[in-house]
Each structure stands twice: as C-alpha cells, then as structure tokens.
Motif scaffolding. Structure first.
Motif, short mmCIF file in Angstrom:
data_model
loop_
_atom_site.label_atom_id
_atom_site.label_comp_id
_atom_site.label_asym_id
_atom_site.label_seq_id
_atom_site.Cartn_x
_atom_site.Cartn_y
_atom_site.Cartn_z
N LYS A 129 28.10 71.38 -46.92
CA LYS A 129 26.69 71.40 -46.57
C LYS A 129 26.21 70.00 -46.20
O LYS A 129 26.78 69.00 -46.65
CB LYS A 129 25.86 71.93 -47.74
CG LYS A 129 26.11 73.39 -48.07
CD LYS A 129 25.22 73.84 -49.22
CE LYS A 129 25.47 75.30 -49.58
NZ LYS A 129 24.62 75.72 -50.73
N GLN A 216 23.62 81.42 -42.61
CA GLN A 216 23.68 82.15 -43.88
C GLN A 216 24.12 81.25 -45.04
O GLN A 216 23.55 81.30 -46.12
CB GLN A 216 24.64 83.35 -43.74
CG GLN A 216 24.15 84.37 -42.72
CD GLN A 216 25.26 85.35 -42.32
OE1 GLN A 216 26.41 85.21 -42.73
NE2 GLN A 216 24.89 86.33 -41.50
N THR A 217 25.14 80.40 -44.80
CA THR A 217 25.67 79.58 -45.89
C THR A 217 25.11 78.17 -45.90
O THR A 217 25.20 77.48 -46.92
CB THR A 217 27.21 79.48 -45.78
OG1 THR A 217 27.56 78.76 -44.59
CG2 THR A 217 27.83 80.88 -45.74
#
Length: 576
Positions: A129, A216-217
């Motif tokens: 991320k 989504q992630t």
C-alpha cells in the motif's frame, strides 16, 4: 587548541584585512564569480541554464523516500542543495526568485517492513500500500509516511532550512500532477522505448510506467497494462491474482508512476531546475532525463554525490538503520558540524560513524575561528560561509592572562574529561574557569553546549575504550624531566611557555630527535611526534590528543605533575 597533529596550533590565520578591505556587495559578487568552492561552481551551471532559457523563478528540489526512518544522507542532500541555492542568490544578487522543494515520495508502495521499527507485525499487514495508507508503527501519526515525514521536517526546521515540503500523495490526489500525467499517457510508447531496454526480460514483459491503485485492496499494483486511452485519460489493466480487468484514470491520485518516469514527470510538472543525486542513481538520472525530454521538458542540472558508508564500509540504508541517524549525531554535536561534514568533498565516499564526530567538530571550530581574519577570497572558500549562508557567528574564545583568545576544541574537552574521569559538565567548567576566570556557561553558551556534548561522547565512546600504556625506562626518565621542568614554571604559565618547555625536555633525547624538521640543526634538532604520542598514550590513554601545552595550561601544572606521578607509579595502567 585544535587537534591537528601533536604540535599543531589550529588553522593558520591570515593577517586581519584592513578596514579598506571590508568589501561592498559588488566586490563580494566579483569574489563569488571567481570562487572555486563547489557550491559556486554548481550555481554557475544554473546561471548558464538560465542564459539559454530565462525564467523568473528557479526551483531546487530534494527527494526523500519515507519507507524508513530519516537518516543523515537525506539531511545532507538538503544541506548541500541549500548551499548551492545561496551561492546562486549571491551570484545573481537575488534578482531571480528561488524555491527549494523537499519532496517526499510517500505514495510509493511499502515493499518491506524495516528492521528497526516497533510493531513490525502491524506493518506487514499493509505491504504494497502507499506509505500514506500504512499505519504508524510508533502510534504517533496518521500513517507511517506521516511519522517519517514529521521526523525529517522537525530536523530541517530545527536547523533553520528554508524549504517547501511537498507530499507525493497530496500532489497526485490534488490534481497538481494531472497535466503532466496526461502528457506522459500521450507519450506512453516513447517512454516504453526508453525504459524497456534497461529492464530484465521478465520485468520488461509486463512493465508499464503507470501503477494503478487497486480500487478494492488499496495496493499499488505492478500489473500489466492491456490498453491506454489518452483521450479518456485512462489505462486498462488486469489483476494478476484474480484476472479481473479494471479501467483506471491516471489522474486524481488513482495511479502513480514507476519511480524513474515519476522523477521525470515531477521535474516537468514542478519546473525543477536543480537536483543532485547519489552516485548509485547515475543511470536513473540518465533515464529520467531522456523521459523528460520526451515530454518536451529539460532535465535539471546537478551533480552526483558519493554515498556515505558505515563503520564497516557498507552503504548506509534507511531500512537497515546502519550508520548514524540525525538524532545520534545531535546527541554529541551541534548541527553545524554535521553541515560541515556534508560540505567537505561531496563527491568522495566517506565513513559516517561516531568516530568522525570529534574531528568534524574541531574542524568546524577551526574554520569559524579563521573566518574573521580572512579576505573575501578565502572567506568564500571557508565552509562556515556556506554553512551559515554568508553570516557565520563570531567564534567563542577564552583568554588566559595576556595570551591571545582562542577556541576550546572538542578533543581538549574529551581529554579533560578523561583525566578527571568524569562525565559531569561542572567538572570541566571548573578547569575552564580556573584557566579563564571570566568564562562561564552564561557568557559562553556555545562552549557550554560543547562541554555537554563532550562529556556525553566521553561517557559513551572514550571511557569504555581508554587504554593506558606503561612507560619504558627512557619514557619514565622523560616524564620525570617533564615534571621537573613544569615545576620551574609559574602556575599561570602560558600555553606557549609550557609547549616550549616540553620541546626543551624532548630535544636532547635521541629517541625524539627529528633532524628533518623545518629549521632543525645538528646542535638544535627538532622534536618528533613520537614524544607527544608517548604523552598521549601514557598520560591520557589515547593515541592522539590536543596540543599538550594548551592542555596542561587548562588542566593545571600541578595537576599534570600529579598525573605524571600516577603514571610512573602504575596507577593509570591499573585504572585503564
């Protein structure tokens, strides 16, 4: 009082310039135009760039990857760039506006959890991320990037740098980069032609300059791009794990760029004119320069500095946490000394570890002491002019009787702490006040900080390694002679008188005679460094030290004679 060899007296001081030499701003500029100091050489590159493409504002940039805790290399880039910026302002007499952007690549995906942080398990759950979406393992900020950005900014603010902090995440999300990103999308094939030959075959097969953020992630995806639409401003890509296809805008923070295209895009979007980089990034600079030209821009000027090494000769790394941190240096020395370390020989590899601190501090003090006595030509080559943006402070000195005032060195304070076997600042101040009664922490605040730094350094690094050596018979006789010679001196004898007394003791001893010394004759030989090395080893437990005449003057003649008695009795060896 600066440790530049056993008989050194600190930096040589030129005669103070007469009042007629106090130059105007015009003569300062003339001196700057002729200066060979590297910041002026770099600034002249910028002036040449402006002559080709005039503009009203010049942008300097430094980059920071906040995947690990800030380290000194990051500070070094800002400090050096600031020196070039100031040199440029002097050469242009501030007729061109300048800005320094400290850019944080905090939208990068976190590849691994650093070894030197708490709560690593928390971080491991968020690999891939953007750093601004990774929790702060220290529990102090909204994200890991925010924590590390704050650490960097706190130090830069403490040092007084003038800069504009910029976050990659904010720049992407706010639309600041949108125009440049769309330009990159329109030049997609050209960028690919530049990048693909530099990649391994396996990576080249799936490489794209655009990295979509998974809707989504939240992970920054290294995913094959199966289509791009410059008119719509989108890319199509496939999730390699699920096979699902997505269409993502390249603007508004929905995508980021691979770092070499990102670097080029940033230069283009922000109009960067100057940025330096480490020698490990030479190939990256070349590729990014080709990319910005493909975008219709011009790469910034700059130079490639050499990397810092740790105590084992390995490159320092944020994730490994080797070498020195900013906070560690500031535990033992003022930031000005760190800035001097950055100024000196920027294109040479240098060890950056605790043992460089004392010498660097004393070099700084020596340059500061020399500055008021120099002409402009020498001043502009003096590092303190660049460290303090042309306005170095007056040196703090102490005076003993009728002697000329002089600065107290870090090495001197370390050796005073050693003979007193104390890490109490008040003990060192006792020596200093006896030597120069008008001196106090109140009227010498920088010296007081130096005293506190010295006792901390002595406690942590000198005391554990101190090893005294027993004198042999020739050395014992020499020490007895030193003690007897000191006994003949007045208690308030000057450092020069003490130093000459030491020479007089050593000169007749064949072991310490140096016939190659300047001015030496068969009747009056010079004194070799071996004599002073013996005094350091036997009396101080060190391989080197300050000028002995100055040390004895501050420590005290009777105290030194008592120290010699203890050495002859074997007490120091037993203690060490």
């Amino acid at each position: 009082m600066h440790p530049r060899g056993p008989e050194a007296r600190g930096p040589l001081l030129a005669a103070r310039p007469p009042e007629s030499e106090i130059v105007s701003s015009q003569s300062l500029r003339e001196a700057a135009e002729a200066s060979k100091a590297w910041p002026f050489e770099e600034a002249r590159k910028l002036i040449a760039r402006l002559s080709r493409a005039p503009k009203a504002e010049v942008i300097f940039e430094t980059g920071y990857g906040p995947s690990g805790l800030p380290h000194i290399g990051t500070f070094g880039e800002v400090a050096r760039t600031t020196m070039v910026r100031h040199a440029f302002r002097v050469l242009t007499e501030d007729t061109v506006k300048t800005r320094l952007i400290a850019f944080s690549d905090d939208m990068d995906g976190l590849r691994k959890a650093p070894d030197n942080i708490p709560n690593r398990d928390l971080i491991l759950k968020h690999l891939g991320k953007p750093l601004t979406r990774v929790p702060d393992p220290f529990g102090q900020h909204d994200s890991f990037a925010a924590h590390n950005n704050a650490r960097l900014r706190a130090f830069l603010d403490r040092f007084g740098f003038e800069y504009e902090f910029m976050s990659s995440t904010e720049a992407y999300s706010s639309g600041r980069f949108d125009e440049a990103l769309l330009k990159m999308l329109r030049r997609f094939e050209e960028v690919q032609k530049i990048m693909l030959p530099s990649l391994r075959e396996e990576r080249a097969a799936t490489y794209s300059p655009f990295l979509p953020i998974h809707p989504q992630t939240g992970v920054v995806m290294q995913a094959p791009v199966i289509g791009h639409d410059p008119e719509a401003g989108t890319i199509r890509w496939r999730d390699p794990d699920t096979g699902e296809e997505f269409e993502t805008k390249v603007t508004g923070g929905h995508c980021k760029l691979q770092w070499k295209p990102d670097w080029a895009m940033r230069w283009c979007a922000l109009g960067v004119d100057y940025e330096m980089a480490g020698k490990d990034l030479i190939d990256s600079v070349k590729l990014s320069s080709r990319i910005i030209r493909a975008l219709g821009g011009e790469p910034p000027v700059g130079f490639n500095y050499e990397l810092f090494l740790d105590e084992n000769g390995q490159k320092i790394s944020k994730s490994k946490g080797n070498g020195l941190t900013i906070e560690e240096w500031l535990t033992y020395a003022d930031p000005e000394s760190l800035s001097l370390f950055m100024f000196q020989k920027p294109t040479a590899a240098k060890r950056l570890y605790f043992d460089v601190i004392p010498r660097t501090v004393d070099d700084y003090l020596g340059f500061l002491e020399a500055y008021p006595h120099q002409l402009w030509k020498e001043r502009l080559g003096n590092p303190v002019w660049h460290i303090h943006s042309g306005a170095p402070p007056e040196p703090e000195t102490i005076a003993h009787g009728d002697e000329a005032p002089t600065a107290v060195s870090f090495a001197m304070l370390l050796n005073l702490a050693a003979v007193a076997n104390s890490d109490n600042p008040s003990v060192l101040w006792g020596f200093l006040r006896r030597y120069a009664p008008s001196t106090s922490p109140q009227n010498h605040p920088r010296l007081d900080r130096l005293v506190h730094y010295a006792v901390a350094y002595f406690r942590d690094f000198v005391a554990p390694k101190k090893r005294y050596r027993a004198p042999d018979e020739i050395e014992r006789e020499a020490l007895r002679s030193v003690s007897a010679k000191l006994a003949d001196l007045r208690a308030d004898a000057s450092a020069e008188a003490i130093q000459h007394a030491l020479y007089d003791v050593a000169r007749p001893i064949s072991r310490y005679q140096d016939f190659s010394a300047k001015g030496a004759t068969p009747e009056r030989p010079g004194v070799s460094n071996d004599f002073f090395s013996m005094l350091y080893a036997v009396l101080l437990g060190e391989e080197r030290g300050p000028r002995m005449g100055s040390f004895i003057a501050i420590y005290g003649i009777e105290q030194t004679r008592a120290l010699i008695d203890r050495a002859l009795a074997g007490e120091l060896v037993a203690k060490g």
